[in-house]
Write an enzyme that holds these catalytic residues in place. Structure first.
Site, PDB file in Angstrom:
ATOM      1  N   LYS A   1      -3.704  -8.571  -8.782  1.00 16.72           N
ATOM      2  CA  LYS A   1      -4.965  -8.988  -8.182  1.00 16.72           C
ATOM      3  C   LYS A   1      -6.087  -8.062  -8.633  1.00 16.72           C
ATOM      4  O   LYS A   1      -5.894  -6.857  -8.787  1.00 16.72           O
ATOM      5  CB  LYS A   1      -4.829  -8.945  -6.658  1.00 16.72           C
TER       6      LYS A   1
ATOM      7  N   LYS B   1     -10.491  -2.509  -7.876  1.00 20.09           N
ATOM      8  CA  LYS B   1     -11.112  -1.316  -8.441  1.00 20.09           C
ATOM      9  C   LYS B   1     -10.060  -0.235  -8.683  1.00 20.09           C
ATOM     10  O   LYS B   1     -10.094   0.468  -9.692  1.00 20.09           O
ATOM     11  CB  LYS B   1     -12.200  -0.777  -7.509  1.00 20.09           C
TER      12      LYS B   1
ATOM     13  N   LYS C   1       0.825  -1.209   0.000  1.00 22.60           N
ATOM     14  CA  LYS C   1       0.000   0.000   0.000  1.00 22.60           C
ATOM     15  C   LYS C   1       0.861   1.261   0.000  1.00 22.60           C
ATOM     16  O   LYS C   1       0.504   2.263  -0.626  1.00 22.60           O
ATOM     17  CB  LYS C   1      -0.924   0.004   1.223  1.00 22.60           C
TER      18      LYS C   1
END
Length: 325
Positions: free
Chosen positions: A192, A195, A112
């Site tokens: 993966k 959105k 992240k």
């Protein structure tokens, strides 16, 4: 008595087939076997930049899609994380027994941080502690997750044990339950399904949009021409065939792709038809539910009331054990 199960889903605005195959489908199959609590984790969602004006719509849409996909509010609890403040209260307490070094090793934080270099915040760093609090405040023993979350549940167990060792036995050891589809790749074939990467197919996507996305999806990149033989083992879309196509279709595609008897376009058309057929009932149910947003809000508020009662009992016990009462 049934074991208590907890799991959460972020209000991303678009619930996609990766979410469904990796989580929701698994949840639906557990409703009758566990005491199930499902949470729309809006506090987790704010660790990355978002539009506050869109958050409530995202929450309501996430609830509607999950209900349409099979989470029957009559058989499980569905609620919003921020409606039960005991989650964040327990998270602060668990922060005090969580070693910094453990959080620094979290793979998801590193991933992240790379994606959001301009917003590497403390909330992103302590995300797994709040996740542990989400689970432990209900003393949940079962946590259905994707394989990318296993490290977080291992940490939740360690946090529970550290708290119990220091203050007395309160929390059980939560155990992860992996789905049959632990990792669904996106239609780009590289990462993966997500959105944020725009490589997804929504659970409520229109038939036209599903075909448009699949028609340009990445397949076996070594297959340059129609006459080139393919290798289904490295074709991302063949993985989706395993979940949406019949056994007969899967066996045929596995055979004729290798001999170039079938081209990628024909293979994609078969997959598109099967996904459209599978998702149509979910989309129709969603469209019916979303017409009455007040009913969805009522379901979420009722779920929060039930969860708050449980969470208050746990927190009273925690404060007493810690000498805070």
């Amino acid at each position: 008595m049934k074991k208590r199960l907890f799991s959460g889903i972020q209000p991303s605005g678009e619930v996609h087939i990766g979410n469904y195959l990796g989580a929701i489908k698994n949840w639906v199959g557990m409703i009758d076997r566990y005491d199930c609590i499902f949470c729309i984790v809006d506090y987790h969602a704010i660790t990355v930049e978002y539009d506050p004006k869109e958050m409530q719509n995202r929450i309501i849409n996430a609830a509607a899609v999950n209900i349409a996909a099979g989470l029957d509010p009559g058989k499980c609890i569905l609620f919003v994380q921020s409606h039960v403040p005991e989650h964040t209260e327990l998270a602060w307490i668990l922060n005090t027994v969580t070693p910094m070094g453990h959080l620094e090793r979290m793979t998801q934080f590193k991933d992240k941080a790379k994606q959001h270099r301009d917003n590497i915040n403390a909330g992103l760093f302590t995300y797994p502690v709040l996740q542990a609090a989400d689970i432990l405040v209900y003393k949940a023993e079962a946590v259905p997750i994707g394989e990318d979350q296993v490290q977080h549940i291992e940490l939740a167990r360690e946090i529970a044990r550290k708290f119990n060792s220091r203050y007395g036995e309160i929390f059980p050891d939560p155990k992860e339950i992996l789905s049959d589809a632990p990792r669904i790749m996106g239609i780009d074939g590289k990462t993966k399904m997500s959105k944020s990467r725009d490589n997804y197919i929504s659970l409520v996507e229109s038939s036209e949009s599903i075909w448009k996305k699949l028609s340009t999806a990445v397949t076996d990149e070594n297959r340059k021409r129609r006459t080139d033989p393919g290798n289904p083992e490295i074709c991302n879309l063949f993985t989706l065939h395993k979940y949406y196509s019949s056994l007969e279709q899967i066996e045929r595609i596995n055979r004729v792709c290798r001999t170039a008897e079938i081209g990628c376009i024909e293979c994609k058309k078969i997959l598109s038809e099967n996904i459209i057929k599978a998702l149509s009932p979910i989309r129709e149910k969603y469209e019916e539910l979303i017409k009455d947003k007040h009913s969805i809000i009522d379901i979420l508020h009722e779920g929060a009331k039930k969860c708050k009662n449980m969470a208050e009992i746990t927190m009273a016990e925690v404060r007493r054990q810690m000498g805070l009462t």
